[in-house]
Scaffold this motif. Structure first.
Motif, PDB file in Angstrom:
ATOM      1  N   THR A  13       0.811  -1.219   0.000  1.00 36.32           N
ATOM      2  CA  THR A  13       0.000   0.000   0.000  1.00 36.32           C
ATOM      3  C   THR A  13       0.847   1.271   0.000  1.00 36.32           C
ATOM      4  N   ASN A  14       2.156   1.119   0.021  1.00 37.86           N
ATOM      5  CA  ASN A  14       3.085   2.242  -0.184  1.00 37.86           C
ATOM      6  C   ASN A  14       3.878   1.941  -1.459  1.00 37.86           C
ATOM      7  N   PRO A  15       3.259   2.052  -2.619  1.00 42.13           N
ATOM      8  CA  PRO A  15       3.868   1.544  -3.851  1.00 42.13           C
ATOM      9  C   PRO A  15       4.976   2.404  -4.437  1.00 42.13           C
ATOM     10  N   LEU A  16       5.006   3.684  -4.082  1.00 41.10           N
ATOM     11  CA  LEU A  16       5.965   4.615  -4.684  1.00 41.10           C
ATOM     12  C   LEU A  16       7.012   5.007  -3.657  1.00 41.10           C
ATOM     13  N   ARG A  17       8.276   4.851  -4.018  1.00 35.73           N
ATOM     14  CA  ARG A  17       9.372   5.159  -3.100  1.00 35.73           C
ATOM     15  C   ARG A  17      10.469   5.896  -3.853  1.00 35.73           C
ATOM     16  N   SER A  29      11.493   4.302   8.140  1.00 37.11           N
ATOM     17  CA  SER A  29      11.429   5.622   7.524  1.00 37.11           C
ATOM     18  C   SER A  29      10.378   6.503   8.196  1.00 37.11           C
ATOM     19  N   VAL A  30      10.741   7.764   8.385  1.00 39.69           N
ATOM     20  CA  VAL A  30       9.851   8.744   9.005  1.00 39.69           C
ATOM     21  C   VAL A  30       9.872  10.028   8.188  1.00 39.69           C
ATOM     22  N   THR A  31       8.880  10.862   8.416  1.00 43.55           N
ATOM     23  CA  THR A  31       8.780  12.133   7.709  1.00 43.55           C
ATOM     24  C   THR A  31       8.381  13.226   8.695  1.00 43.55           C
ATOM     25  N   PRO A  32       9.030  14.400   8.619  1.00 41.95           N
ATOM     26  CA  PRO A  32       8.653  15.486   9.528  1.00 41.95           C
ATOM     27  C   PRO A  32       7.276  16.039   9.209  1.00 41.95           C
ATOM     28  N   GLU A  64       5.609   7.951  11.200  1.00 37.73           N
ATOM     29  CA  GLU A  64       6.078   6.707  10.577  1.00 37.73           C
ATOM     30  C   GLU A  64       5.364   6.581   9.239  1.00 37.73           C
ATOM     31  N   ASN A  65       6.098   6.752   8.130  1.00 40.11           N
ATOM     32  CA  ASN A  65       5.427   6.871   6.829  1.00 40.11           C
ATOM     33  C   ASN A  65       5.166   5.542   6.123  1.00 40.11           C
ATOM     34  N   GLY A  66       5.736   4.450   6.609  1.00 38.45           N
ATOM     35  CA  GLY A  66       5.434   3.138   6.040  1.00 38.45           C
ATOM     36  C   GLY A  66       6.166   2.783   4.761  1.00 38.45           C
ATOM     37  N   LEU A  67       7.064   3.647   4.295  1.00 38.05           N
ATOM     38  CA  LEU A  67       7.754   3.376   3.037  1.00 38.05           C
ATOM     39  C   LEU A  67       8.687   2.186   3.115  1.00 38.05           C
ATOM     40  N   VAL A 119      12.681  10.874   5.503  1.00 36.07           N
ATOM     41  CA  VAL A 119      12.332  10.992   4.085  1.00 36.07           C
ATOM     42  C   VAL A 119      11.427  12.196   3.919  1.00 36.07           C
ATOM     43  N   GLU A 120      11.868  13.152   3.116  1.00 33.66           N
ATOM     44  CA  GLU A 120      11.032  14.318   2.805  1.00 33.66           C
ATOM     45  C   GLU A 120      10.722  14.288   1.315  1.00 33.66           C
ATOM     46  N   HIS A 121       9.616  13.654   0.993  1.00 35.74           N
ATOM     47  CA  HIS A 121       9.219  13.452  -0.404  1.00 35.74           C
ATOM     48  C   HIS A 121       7.706  13.256  -0.441  1.00 35.74           C
ATOM     49  N   PRO A 122       7.025  13.705  -1.483  1.00 26.45           N
ATOM     50  CA  PRO A 122       5.573  13.498  -1.568  1.00 26.45           C
ATOM     51  C   PRO A 122       5.154  12.035  -1.448  1.00 26.45           C
ATOM     52  N   PHE A 123       6.008  11.094  -1.847  1.00 28.12           N
ATOM     53  CA  PHE A 123       5.659   9.676  -1.726  1.00 28.12           C
ATOM     54  C   PHE A 123       5.403   9.277  -0.272  1.00 28.12           C
ATOM     55  N   ALA A 124       6.013   9.997   0.658  1.00 28.12           N
ATOM     56  CA  ALA A 124       5.878   9.652   2.073  1.00 28.12           C
ATOM     57  C   ALA A 124       4.469   9.919   2.597  1.00 28.12           C
TER      58      ALA A 124
END
Length: 224
Positions: free
Chosen positions: A105-109, A131-134, A167-170, A195-200
Motif C-alpha cells: 500500500t506504499n507503492p511509490l518510493r 522511515s519517518v517524515t517530519p 512513521e510513513n510506512g515506506l 524521508v522528505e518526499h511526496p511519496f511519504a
C-alpha cells in the motif's frame, strides 16, 4: 540468503476491494513493490510475498517471486504485520539475517531510499531502521470541551515549532532475529530514516488514496 524483502498482501480489503492488484499505471499495485525490491539485487537476495488470496498469489508468481500462503488465522483485519513476517521466516528453509518490509500500500518510493538507508543500517550495527517524515502541524487534544495544545503554545508561529515525525510506512529493515524472538519490526534502538518526499504522504486505503497515488505516479514516475 542474507537479506530478503517481504511484501505482505492479504485479500479482503473492505474500503477498497482488490486494492493490492488494482492497476496503478500499467501494472498491479503490488508489482510496484516487487519491482522496487528486484531493482536492488545488491541488497535483496530474494523477494517473498505473503498472502491469503489466490488472485494476489497468481499476480505475484507472474513476477517471479516466492509466495508463502498465509493462514487464515493470520489474515484478520486486526492481525499485526509482524505475525505475517514471522510466519514467512518460520516457513522458509533458510532463515535470512535481515528482512526488508515493503508494504504494497506504499507503492511509490524514492529511487535510492533502500540503498541509502540499508547502508546506514549496515554501518550502524542496529537491529532495525524505519522511515519517518517530519510534520509541522499545530496539534492538540480536547479535554473537558477545551482544546489543549500538544506541541506548541497559542500564538506561536509554525516556522518556530520543533517538528514532529510520523512513521510513513515506506520502508522497514529488521534483523530476522528481532522478528522471530521478540515479534517486533522496530525496536527501542531503531534508527529513524528521514524521508522528505511526496511519496511519504501516500498510504493507500481508500479510492481517494488511489487517485492520489495515480496522480503522483504520473507526475513523478512517468514524467521522469
Amino acid at each position: 540468503m542474507k537479506t530478503i524483502a517481504i511484501i505482505p498482501a492479504r485479500g479482503g480489503s473492505k474500503r477498497l476491494p482488490g486494492k493490492n492488484i488494482k492497476r496503478l499505471g500499467e501494472k498491479p499495485l503490488i508489482a510496484h513493490s516487487i519491482e522496487y525490491a528486484k531493482a536492488n539485487p545488491d541488497i535483496i537476495d530474494a523477494v517473498v510475498v505473503s498472502t491469503d488470496d489466490p488472485e494476489i498469489k497468481k499476480v505475484a508468481l507472474s513476477y517471479g517471486v516466492i509466495v508463502i500462503d498465509r493462514p487464515e488465522v493470520l489474515s484478520g483485519d486486526l492481525e499485526p504485520t509482524v505475525t505475517a513476517l514471522k510466519h514467512v521466516l518460520q516457513t522458509l528453509e533458510i532463515v535470512p539475517e535481515n528482512v526488508v518490509l515493503l508494504q504494497a500500500t506504499n507503492p511509490l518510493r524514492p529511487e535510492t531510499l533502500l540503498k541509502d538507508s540499508f547502508e546506514k543500517y549496515r554501518r550502524s550495527g542496529t537491529d532495525s531502521l524505519f522511515s519517518v517524515t517530519p510534520i509541522i502541524r499545530k496539534l492538540g487534544k480536547i479535554t473537558d470541551q477545551k482544546f489543549v495544545p500538544f506541541n506548541y503554545q497559542i500564538g506561536q508561529r509554525s516556522q518556530d515549532m520543533e517538528p514532529l515525525y510520523f512513521e510513513n510506512g515506506l520502508l522497514y529493515i529488521s534483523k530476522a532475529e528481532l522478528i522471530l524472538k521478540e515479534e517486533k519490526i522496530i525496536s527501542e534502538q531503531a534508527i529513524p530514516w528521514i524521508v522528505e518526499h511526496p511519496f511519504a504522504d501516500l498510504d493507500i486505503d481508500t479510492e481517494a488514496d488511489f487517485e492520489y497515488a495515480d496522480y503522483l505516479y504520473h507526475k513523478y514516475k512517468i514524467q521522469n
